[in-house]
Write an enzyme that holds these catalytic residues in place. Sequence first.
Site, mmCIF file in Angstrom:
data_model
loop_
_atom_site.group_PDB
_atom_site.id
_atom_site.type_symbol
_atom_site.label_atom_id
_atom_site.label_comp_id
_atom_site.label_asym_id
_atom_site.label_seq_id
_atom_site.Cartn_x
_atom_site.Cartn_y
_atom_site.Cartn_z
ATOM 1 N N ASP A 1 63.619 -13.276 43.298
ATOM 2 C CA ASP A 1 62.959 -12.367 44.073
ATOM 3 C C ASP A 1 61.637 -12.747 43.508
ATOM 4 O OD1 ASP A 1 63.678 -8.864 45.039
ATOM 5 O OD2 ASP A 1 61.890 -9.384 43.768
ATOM 6 N N ASN B 1 71.236 -2.275 48.691
ATOM 7 C CA ASN B 1 70.678 -0.651 48.845
ATOM 8 C C ASN B 1 70.438 -0.116 50.194
ATOM 9 O OD1 ASN B 1 69.547 -0.367 45.954
ATOM 10 N ND2 ASN B 1 67.790 -2.050 46.271
ATOM 11 N N GLY C 1 66.745 2.977 48.719
ATOM 12 C CA GLY C 1 65.888 2.123 48.484
ATOM 13 C C GLY C 1 65.340 0.557 48.770
ATOM 14 N N HIS D 1 70.788 -7.818 52.041
ATOM 15 C CA HIS D 1 70.830 -8.713 50.775
ATOM 16 C C HIS D 1 71.365 -8.248 49.667
ATOM 17 C CE1 HIS D 1 67.331 -6.326 51.172
ATOM 18 N NE2 HIS D 1 67.131 -6.286 49.770
#
Length: 113
Positions: free
Chosen positions: A29, A86, A92, A99
Amino acid sequence: MSCIFCGIAAGEVPSDTVAEGEDFVAFRDLQPQAATHVLVIPRRHISGIADIIPKDGDLIGRLMVAAADVARGEGLAEGGYRLVVNQGEAGGQTVEHLHIHVLGGRQMRWPPG
Ligand code: AMP
């Protein structure tokens, strides 16, 4: 409609890839929320977990296996880690390509924020 994660899956957008397979890619990330923060995505565009259908079950299973393999490879298996998906605004979700977050290297809390 362009999708940043489709770009990563196609190799057109740079990413710090940690694992990949025929139908998934795992990469770090850009804004890590823990010492280890990896995203596991299907190569095929699926907007979110709410869009999966029964025939996606095998793919979702392979994504979960990939996430556990990533965690093992990152040395998180013994101490523990968290997988997060999420969904939608209240969940969110900010990138509309399914993912799984693999988060580890610090103590997770409950409930999540
Ligand atoms: P979510 O909020 O669950 O949709 O998670 C999207 C994640 O994608 C966030 O943690 C972002 O930091 C991450 N992200 C967005 N663009 C990129 C990128 N180009 N490479 C890696 N991570 C990204």
